[in-house]
Design a protein around this motif. Structure first.
Motif, PDB file in Angstrom:
ATOM      1  N   VAL A  34       0.823  -1.222   0.000  1.00  0.00           N
ATOM      2  CA  VAL A  34       0.000   0.000   0.000  1.00  0.00           C
ATOM      3  C   VAL A  34       0.854   1.268   0.000  1.00  0.00           C
ATOM      4  CG1 VAL A  34      -2.035  -1.089   1.037  1.00  0.00           C
ATOM      5  CG2 VAL A  34      -0.286  -0.104   2.529  1.00  0.00           C
ATOM      6  N   LYS A  35       2.062   1.148  -0.552  1.00  0.00           N
ATOM      7  CA  LYS A  35       2.917   2.340  -0.652  1.00  0.00           C
ATOM      8  C   LYS A  35       2.264   3.365  -1.574  1.00  0.00           C
ATOM      9  CE  LYS A  35       5.636   0.235  -4.328  1.00  0.00           C
ATOM     10  NZ  LYS A  35       6.866  -0.540  -4.607  1.00  0.00           N
ATOM     11  N   ALA A  36       2.827   4.564  -1.583  1.00  0.00           N
ATOM     12  CA  ALA A  36       2.314   5.634  -2.437  1.00  0.00           C
ATOM     13  C   ALA A  36       0.807   5.824  -2.246  1.00  0.00           C
ATOM     14  CB  ALA A  36       2.640   5.364  -3.913  1.00  0.00           C
ATOM     15  N   ALA A  38      -1.436   3.755  -1.201  1.00  0.00           N
ATOM     16  CA  ALA A  38      -2.152   2.646  -1.842  1.00  0.00           C
ATOM     17  C   ALA A  38      -2.274   2.867  -3.356  1.00  0.00           C
ATOM     18  CB  ALA A  38      -3.516   2.415  -1.196  1.00  0.00           C
ATOM     19  N   TYR A  39      -1.116   3.096  -3.966  1.00  0.00           N
ATOM     20  CA  TYR A  39      -1.045   3.277  -5.425  1.00  0.00           C
ATOM     21  C   TYR A  39      -2.091   4.301  -5.879  1.00  0.00           C
ATOM     22  CZ  TYR A  39       2.003  -0.896  -5.876  1.00  0.00           C
ATOM     23  OH  TYR A  39       3.037  -1.795  -5.791  1.00  0.00           O
ATOM     24  N   GLY A  40      -2.219   5.359  -5.080  1.00  0.00           N
ATOM     25  CA  GLY A  40      -3.122   6.441  -5.457  1.00  0.00           C
ATOM     26  C   GLY A  40      -4.567   6.227  -5.046  1.00  0.00           C
ATOM     27  N   ASN A 195       7.043 -10.050  -6.277  1.00  0.00           N
ATOM     28  CA  ASN A 195       6.095  -8.956  -6.485  1.00  0.00           C
ATOM     29  C   ASN A 195       4.895  -9.540  -7.246  1.00  0.00           C
ATOM     30  OD1 ASN A 195       7.254  -9.475  -8.959  1.00  0.00           O
ATOM     31  ND2 ASN A 195       8.013  -7.399  -9.306  1.00  0.00           N
ATOM     32  N   SER A 196       4.017  -8.678  -7.749  1.00  0.00           N
ATOM     33  CA  SER A 196       2.833  -9.190  -8.467  1.00  0.00           C
ATOM     34  C   SER A 196       3.219 -10.037  -9.663  1.00  0.00           C
ATOM     35  CB  SER A 196       1.967  -8.032  -8.962  1.00  0.00           C
ATOM     36  OG  SER A 196       1.483  -7.280  -7.898  1.00  0.00           O
ATOM     37  N   ALA A 197       4.146  -9.536 -10.452  1.00  0.00           N
ATOM     38  CA  ALA A 197       4.496 -10.248 -11.687  1.00  0.00           C
ATOM     39  C   ALA A 197       4.991 -11.651 -11.372  1.00  0.00           C
ATOM     40  CB  ALA A 197       5.557  -9.461 -12.459  1.00  0.00           C
ATOM     41  N   GLY A 216       1.394  -5.966  -5.104  1.00  0.00           N
ATOM     42  CA  GLY A 216       1.131  -4.540  -5.315  1.00  0.00           C
ATOM     43  C   GLY A 216       0.137  -4.359  -6.434  1.00  0.00           C
ATOM     44  N   ILE A 217       0.641  -4.113  -7.619  1.00  0.00           N
ATOM     45  CA  ILE A 217      -0.194  -3.687  -8.744  1.00  0.00           C
ATOM     46  C   ILE A 217      -1.367  -4.626  -9.018  1.00  0.00           C
ATOM     47  CG2 ILE A 217       1.180  -4.846 -10.569  1.00  0.00           C
ATOM     48  CD1 ILE A 217      -0.217  -1.267 -10.803  1.00  0.00           C
ATOM     49  N   MET A 218      -1.159  -5.931  -8.840  1.00  0.00           N
ATOM     50  CA  MET A 218      -2.261  -6.856  -9.142  1.00  0.00           C
ATOM     51  C   MET A 218      -3.440  -6.629  -8.207  1.00  0.00           C
ATOM     52  SD  MET A 218      -1.010 -10.600  -7.673  1.00  0.00           S
ATOM     53  CE  MET A 218      -2.573 -11.386  -8.094  1.00  0.00           C
ATOM     54  N   GLY A 352       0.344   1.365 -16.064  1.00  0.00           N
ATOM     55  CA  GLY A 352      -0.810   1.593 -15.195  1.00  0.00           C
ATOM     56  C   GLY A 352      -0.407   2.125 -13.827  1.00  0.00           C
ATOM     57  N   TYR A 353       0.704   1.638 -13.300  1.00  0.00           N
ATOM     58  CA  TYR A 353       1.191   2.097 -11.995  1.00  0.00           C
ATOM     59  C   TYR A 353       1.229   3.627 -11.940  1.00  0.00           C
ATOM     60  CZ  TYR A 353       3.795  -2.461 -11.391  1.00  0.00           C
ATOM     61  OH  TYR A 353       4.186  -3.759 -11.281  1.00  0.00           O
ATOM     62  N   GLU A 354       1.802   4.215 -12.991  1.00  0.00           N
ATOM     63  CA  GLU A 354       2.009   5.660 -12.964  1.00  0.00           C
ATOM     64  C   GLU A 354       0.676   6.402 -12.992  1.00  0.00           C
ATOM     65  OE1 GLU A 354       5.029   8.936 -14.850  1.00  0.00           O
ATOM     66  OE2 GLU A 354       3.991   7.673 -16.278  1.00  0.00           O
TER      67      GLU A 354
HETATM   68  C1  LIG Z   1       6.424  -1.803  -4.889  1.00  0.00           C
HETATM   69  C2  LIG Z   1       7.082  -3.036  -4.426  1.00  0.00           C
HETATM   70  C3  LIG Z   1       6.444  -4.268  -4.578  1.00  0.00           C
HETATM   71  C4  LIG Z   1       5.132  -4.438  -5.306  1.00  0.00           C
HETATM   72  O1  LIG Z   1       5.405  -4.469  -6.682  1.00  0.00           O
HETATM   73  P1  LIG Z   1       4.201  -4.710  -7.724  1.00  0.00           P
HETATM   74  O2  LIG Z   1       4.888  -4.808  -9.017  1.00  0.00           O
HETATM   75  O3  LIG Z   1       3.330  -3.512  -7.630  1.00  0.00           O
HETATM   76  O4  LIG Z   1       3.527  -5.941  -7.286  1.00  0.00           O
HETATM   77  C5  LIG Z   1       7.067  -5.381  -4.057  1.00  0.00           C
HETATM   78  N1  LIG Z   1       8.258  -5.287  -3.426  1.00  0.00           N
HETATM   79  C6  LIG Z   1       8.899  -4.121  -3.285  1.00  0.00           C
HETATM   80  C7  LIG Z   1      10.199  -4.097  -2.593  1.00  0.00           C
HETATM   81  C8  LIG Z   1       8.347  -2.963  -3.783  1.00  0.00           C
HETATM   82  O5  LIG Z   1       8.976  -1.801  -3.629  1.00  0.00           O
END
Ligand SMILES: *Cc1c(COP(=O)(O)O)cnc(C)c1O
Length: 372
Positions: A34-36, A38-40, A195-197, A216-218, A352-354
């Motif tokens: 939920v950084k930024a 929560a992605y806006g 991460n999501s990917a 995150g993004i997912m 999309g993130y941006e």
């Molecule tokens: C932002 C971040 C994530 C999430 O990445 P997504 O591509 O949005 O899933 C995971 N790990 C770290 C360290 C990050 O900074």
């Protein structure tokens, strides 16, 4: 009446997406990233939807404080750790887990006075070259941390640079997995890599899922490997819809142009709608003519340059759509049609993130009531 534009947050879609992360990694715990803000989307706006997460990962200390204020007592991880020694006091007070990615952060911990030792995530730079100890220095950092009375449990973490694609034509994570496995195989502790990917694309590999995935993004309905895959492929749903309305209709003759710079010139009679959304709302100015939009739930395209407060859409094939028509810039229309944020991002040469992070303060944010 306020200007007819809003960002609508969809809690049921957010919860669905988080459940998708869990389904991809059923034996792992899930961080909702939920950084930024929560992605806006707004930390407060996503909190209920993500309550089923095992923890929240973020990087601003004030966001950690806000989560505690909301009543979250579970794990919170600071993905970049502390920025100065004083931050450790807040970690102790709010019981934050924190990344340790450099020697300075270990020095600060060694000087920190705390009653309760901290849980830390020791970060390896396995090849992305952004944060973390090199594989060669990792064991020494672990040994140093392990000797500190300020440190309780040490978990291990790394981050992939190419989990969304291939790297130099090969498996995108192979080089990092090799470095990681080699340097960590005989160290104890929980592990977090994906991460999501990676969560989506490598979900059949237990050593990649490991103990904690970082979704995150997912979770927000962004597709990390678009256009190779889309929302439907990964069964994800938009977390946010940016919606506005047509506030004027214009009739064009061949040769008429639209907007600043006259970059679009009609070749046939056209009907266009002026929409109350521009780059001052966070819609990307670089999205040229022909960027997809939904008008009353039906697909159309933008026309001409995006200006500060307005953009134009083609209504020629949509005779029922006129003044007051709903325009979904991305996300879900009220009829349920979906336009992924990734498609719009692609048209603007970004991701999309941006776009999610860039919706501006003047756009009112509303959280959709959860349907029973
Ligand atoms: C932002 C971040 C994530 C999430 O990445 P997504 O591509 O949005 O899933 C995971 N790990 C770290 C360290 C990050 O900074």
């Amino acid at each position: 009446m306020p200007r007819p534009i809003q960002a609508l947050i969809h809690p049921s879609n957010l919860a669905h997406n988080l459940a998708r992360a869990r389904a991809c990694a059923p034996d792992a715990q899930v961080w909702a990233v939920v950084k930024a803000n929560a992605y806006g989307h707004g930390v407060e706006n996503v909190f209920e939807a993500f309550r089923a997460a095992d923890g929240f990962a973020l990087l601003d200390l004030d966001e950690a404080q806000r989560l505690r204020d909301l009543g979250w007592r579970g794990p919170i991880l600071l993905l970049e750790g502390c920025f100065e020694p004083r931050d450790l006091e807040l970690c102790s007070r709010l019981k934050l887990w924190h990344a340790v990615h450099c020697e300075q952060q270990i020095d600060w911990l060694a000087m920190h006075k705390t009653h309760e030792p901290h849980r830390v995530f020791l970060k390896m730079n396995s090849g992305m070259n952004r944060l973390g100890f090199s594989p060669q220095a990792f064991r020494a950092a672990w040994t140093r941390l392990n000797a500190l009375p300020q440190v309780d449990e040490i978990s291990l973490m790394t981050h992939f640079s190419d989990a969304d694609a291939t790297r130099f034509g090969e498996d995108g994570i192979a080089h990092q997995m090799a470095a990681w496995t080699d340097a960590t195989q005989d160290l104890p502790g929980e592990r977090s890599l994906s991460n999501s990917a990676a969560t989506l694309r490598y979900n059949q590999r237990p050593e990649v899922r490991a103990d904690w995935v970082r979704a995150g993004i997912m979770s927000y309905g962004g597709v990390p490997d678009f256009p190779e895959h889309d929302l439907a492929h990964w069964d994800l749903r938009p977390g946010m819809s940016l919606r506005a309305q047509v506030i004027a209709v214009q009739h064009l003759q061949p040769g008429d142009s639209v907007g600043y710079g006259s970059t679009f010139v009609a070749e046939r009679p056209m009907r266009i709608g002026t929409v109350a959304c521009g780059y001052a709302d966070g819609y990307p100015r670089h999205a040229g003519s022909g960027t997809p939009v939904l008008v009353n739930g039906r697909r159309s395209l933008t026309v001409g340059r995006v200006s500060m407060d307005m953009l134009a859409v083609d209504l020629t094939e949509l005779p029922d759509a006129g003044f007051g028509a709903e325009v979904t810039l991305w996300g879900q229309s009220s009829q349920g049609a979906v336009l992924s944020i990734d498609e719009v991002a692609r048209a603007a040469g970004t991701i999309g993130y941006e776009l999610m992070c860039a919706v501006t303060r003047r756009v009112p944010v509303r959280v959709e009531p959860i349907q029973p």
